[in-house]
Design a protein around this motif. Structure first.
Motif, PDB file in Angstrom:
ATOM      1  N   ALA A 187     -15.372 -12.000  -7.132  1.00 31.62           N
ATOM      2  CA  ALA A 187     -15.763 -10.595  -7.221  1.00 31.62           C
ATOM      3  C   ALA A 187     -15.118  -9.784  -6.118  1.00 31.62           C
ATOM      4  O   ALA A 187     -14.656 -10.328  -5.104  1.00 31.62           O
ATOM      5  CB  ALA A 187     -17.280 -10.468  -7.138  1.00 31.62           C
ATOM      6  N   TRP A 188     -15.117  -8.488  -6.346  1.00 33.60           N
ATOM      7  CA  TRP A 188     -14.746  -7.509  -5.321  1.00 33.60           C
ATOM      8  C   TRP A 188     -15.962  -6.635  -5.041  1.00 33.60           C
ATOM      9  O   TRP A 188     -16.634  -6.172  -5.966  1.00 33.60           O
ATOM     10  CB  TRP A 188     -13.587  -6.647  -5.789  1.00 33.60           C
ATOM     11  CG  TRP A 188     -12.282  -7.369  -5.851  1.00 33.60           C
ATOM     12  CD1 TRP A 188     -11.741  -7.994  -6.949  1.00 33.60           C
ATOM     13  CD2 TRP A 188     -11.349  -7.539  -4.790  1.00 33.60           C
ATOM     14  NE1 TRP A 188     -10.524  -8.552  -6.622  1.00 33.60           N
ATOM     15  CE2 TRP A 188     -10.259  -8.279  -5.304  1.00 33.60           C
ATOM     16  CE3 TRP A 188     -11.302  -7.138  -3.451  1.00 33.60           C
ATOM     17  CZ2 TRP A 188      -9.149  -8.628  -4.532  1.00 33.60           C
ATOM     18  CZ3 TRP A 188     -10.212  -7.482  -2.685  1.00 33.60           C
ATOM     19  CH2 TRP A 188      -9.144  -8.222  -3.219  1.00 33.60           C
ATOM     20  N   PHE A 189     -16.218  -6.435  -3.763  1.00 31.28           N
ATOM     21  CA  PHE A 189     -17.214  -5.489  -3.289  1.00 31.28           C
ATOM     22  C   PHE A 189     -16.487  -4.490  -2.399  1.00 31.28           C
ATOM     23  O   PHE A 189     -15.365  -4.740  -1.947  1.00 31.28           O
ATOM     24  CB  PHE A 189     -18.298  -6.202  -2.483  1.00 31.28           C
ATOM     25  CG  PHE A 189     -19.232  -7.040  -3.320  1.00 31.28           C
ATOM     26  CD1 PHE A 189     -18.825  -8.268  -3.820  1.00 31.28           C
ATOM     27  CD2 PHE A 189     -20.523  -6.608  -3.592  1.00 31.28           C
ATOM     28  CE1 PHE A 189     -19.681  -9.046  -4.592  1.00 31.28           C
ATOM     29  CE2 PHE A 189     -21.389  -7.385  -4.364  1.00 31.28           C
ATOM     30  CZ  PHE A 189     -20.959  -8.598  -4.852  1.00 31.28           C
ATOM     31  N   THR A 195     -26.046 -11.092  -2.580  1.00 31.18           N
ATOM     32  CA  THR A 195     -26.664 -12.290  -2.020  1.00 31.18           C
ATOM     33  C   THR A 195     -26.301 -13.563  -2.780  1.00 31.18           C
ATOM     34  O   THR A 195     -26.549 -14.660  -2.295  1.00 31.18           O
ATOM     35  CB  THR A 195     -28.190 -12.141  -1.979  1.00 31.18           C
ATOM     36  OG1 THR A 195     -28.652 -11.764  -3.297  1.00 31.18           O
ATOM     37  CG2 THR A 195     -28.622 -11.080  -0.978  1.00 31.18           C
ATOM     38  N   ASP A 196     -25.724 -13.424  -3.958  1.00 26.27           N
ATOM     39  CA  ASP A 196     -25.286 -14.602  -4.714  1.00 26.27           C
ATOM     40  C   ASP A 196     -23.926 -15.117  -4.265  1.00 26.27           C
ATOM     41  O   ASP A 196     -23.478 -16.158  -4.732  1.00 26.27           O
ATOM     42  CB  ASP A 196     -25.224 -14.283  -6.211  1.00 26.27           C
ATOM     43  CG  ASP A 196     -26.607 -14.212  -6.846  1.00 26.27           C
ATOM     44  OD1 ASP A 196     -26.739 -13.564  -7.899  1.00 26.27           O
ATOM     45  OD2 ASP A 196     -27.547 -14.801  -6.288  1.00 26.27           O
ATOM     46  N   TYR A 197     -23.270 -14.385  -3.394  1.00 31.42           N
ATOM     47  CA  TYR A 197     -21.928 -14.750  -2.945  1.00 31.42           C
ATOM     48  C   TYR A 197     -21.990 -15.361  -1.550  1.00 31.42           C
ATOM     49  O   TYR A 197     -22.536 -14.748  -0.631  1.00 31.42           O
ATOM     50  CB  TYR A 197     -21.004 -13.535  -2.979  1.00 31.42           C
ATOM     51  CG  TYR A 197     -20.701 -13.124  -4.400  1.00 31.42           C
ATOM     52  CD1 TYR A 197     -21.600 -12.359  -5.129  1.00 31.42           C
ATOM     53  CD2 TYR A 197     -19.539 -13.554  -5.033  1.00 31.42           C
ATOM     54  CE1 TYR A 197     -21.348 -12.024  -6.455  1.00 31.42           C
ATOM     55  CE2 TYR A 197     -19.272 -13.219  -6.355  1.00 31.42           C
ATOM     56  CZ  TYR A 197     -20.188 -12.457  -7.058  1.00 31.42           C
ATOM     57  OH  TYR A 197     -19.937 -12.143  -8.369  1.00 31.42           O
ATOM     58  N   ASP A 198     -21.456 -16.558  -1.411  1.00 32.73           N
ATOM     59  CA  ASP A 198     -21.602 -17.274  -0.140  1.00 32.73           C
ATOM     60  C   ASP A 198     -20.329 -17.343   0.685  1.00 32.73           C
ATOM     61  O   ASP A 198     -20.347 -17.860   1.803  1.00 32.73           O
ATOM     62  CB  ASP A 198     -22.133 -18.694  -0.383  1.00 32.73           C
ATOM     63  CG  ASP A 198     -21.190 -19.530  -1.250  1.00 32.73           C
ATOM     64  OD1 ASP A 198     -21.520 -20.691  -1.517  1.00 32.73           O
ATOM     65  OD2 ASP A 198     -20.127 -19.018  -1.663  1.00 32.73           O
ATOM     66  N   MET A 249     -22.653 -18.395  -9.087  1.00 33.93           N
ATOM     67  CA  MET A 249     -23.434 -17.697 -10.114  1.00 33.93           C
ATOM     68  C   MET A 249     -22.480 -16.976 -11.048  1.00 33.93           C
ATOM     69  O   MET A 249     -21.686 -16.141 -10.623  1.00 33.93           O
ATOM     70  CB  MET A 249     -24.388 -16.701  -9.446  1.00 33.93           C
ATOM     71  CG  MET A 249     -25.334 -17.336  -8.456  1.00 33.93           C
ATOM     72  SD  MET A 249     -26.422 -18.527  -9.221  1.00 33.93           S
ATOM     73  CE  MET A 249     -27.489 -17.434 -10.146  1.00 33.93           C
ATOM     74  N   ASP A 250     -22.600 -17.251 -12.318  1.00 37.80           N
ATOM     75  CA  ASP A 250     -21.654 -16.757 -13.305  1.00 37.80           C
ATOM     76  C   ASP A 250     -21.743 -15.243 -13.473  1.00 37.80           C
ATOM     77  O   ASP A 250     -22.729 -14.732 -14.003  1.00 37.80           O
ATOM     78  CB  ASP A 250     -21.923 -17.451 -14.644  1.00 37.80           C
ATOM     79  CG  ASP A 250     -20.675 -17.583 -15.476  1.00 37.80           C
ATOM     80  OD1 ASP A 250     -20.784 -17.737 -16.697  1.00 37.80           O
ATOM     81  OD2 ASP A 250     -19.570 -17.522 -14.897  1.00 37.80           O
ATOM     82  N   GLY A 251     -20.716 -14.531 -12.989  1.00 36.49           N
ATOM     83  CA  GLY A 251     -20.633 -13.094 -13.226  1.00 36.49           C
ATOM     84  C   GLY A 251     -21.646 -12.249 -12.492  1.00 36.49           C
ATOM     85  O   GLY A 251     -21.942 -11.140 -12.902  1.00 36.49           O
ATOM     86  N   GLU A 279     -23.981   0.913   2.340  1.00 34.82           N
ATOM     87  CA  GLU A 279     -24.120  -0.516   2.107  1.00 34.82           C
ATOM     88  C   GLU A 279     -22.951  -1.035   1.271  1.00 34.82           C
ATOM     89  O   GLU A 279     -22.313  -0.290   0.528  1.00 34.82           O
ATOM     90  CB  GLU A 279     -25.436  -0.807   1.391  1.00 34.82           C
ATOM     91  CG  GLU A 279     -26.664  -0.563   2.237  1.00 34.82           C
ATOM     92  CD  GLU A 279     -27.930  -1.078   1.595  1.00 34.82           C
ATOM     93  OE1 GLU A 279     -28.993  -1.001   2.229  1.00 34.82           O
ATOM     94  OE2 GLU A 279     -27.866  -1.565   0.452  1.00 34.82           O
ATOM     95  N   ARG A 280     -22.717  -2.325   1.399  1.00 38.64           N
ATOM     96  CA  ARG A 280     -21.680  -2.951   0.598  1.00 38.64           C
ATOM     97  C   ARG A 280     -22.132  -2.962  -0.868  1.00 38.64           C
ATOM     98  O   ARG A 280     -23.257  -3.360  -1.165  1.00 38.64           O
ATOM     99  CB  ARG A 280     -21.416  -4.371   1.092  1.00 38.64           C
ATOM    100  CG  ARG A 280     -20.175  -5.003   0.527  1.00 38.64           C
ATOM    101  CD  ARG A 280     -19.816  -6.268   1.286  1.00 38.64           C
ATOM    102  NE  ARG A 280     -19.460  -5.974   2.673  1.00 38.64           N
ATOM    103  CZ  ARG A 280     -18.942  -6.886   3.496  1.00 38.64           C
ATOM    104  NH1 ARG A 280     -18.712  -8.112   3.063  1.00 38.64           N
ATOM    105  NH2 ARG A 280     -18.664  -6.555   4.738  1.00 38.64           N
TER     106      ARG A 280
END
Length: 123
Positions: free
Chosen positions: A35-37, A108-111, A101-103, A44-45
């Protein structure tokens, strides 16, 4: 150890385009959602776009839908963000991230995260 390295940011005029890249190492890239944030000063991000491990499914924030395109090349362990019709509101640091986590759209799902690349859009 996972390493994500973004590149491609810079200064562009409103209406212009940029292509961001994020090269990954240290994990089996093809097993992860990417993903891109982005994060603007004082904000906030926020989620921008995500692509599943296979590349079949993509997800976008409403603010970029139709202007940005996320893609990946699993052979090169690289994810891309093609940004067109840039507006001043797109100015931010852009970060790539990796998740099991798919999609997911949730930060918080990105580590694993890259160090970011700056995008500046001039009016």
């Amino acid at each position: 150890q996972v390493q994500l390295v973004e590149s491609g940011g810079g200064l562009v005029q409103a209406g212009g385009s940029l292509r961001l890249s994020c090269a990954a190492s240290g994990r089996t890239f093809s097993s992860y959602t990417m993903a891109w944030f982005r994060q603007a000063p004082g904000k906030e991000r926020e989620f921008v776009a995500a692509i599943t491990w296979s590349g079949v499914s993509t997800y976008y924030a409403d603010s970029v839908k139709g202007r940005f395109t996320i893609s990946r090349d699993n052979a090169k362990s690289t994810v891309y963000l093609e940004m067109n019709s840039l507006i001043t509101e797109d100015r931010a640091g852009y970060y790539c991230a990796m998740s099991r986590m798919d999609g997911s759209r949730w930060r918080t799902d990105y580590d694993s995260w890259g160090q970011g690349t700056q995008v500046t859009v001039a009016a």
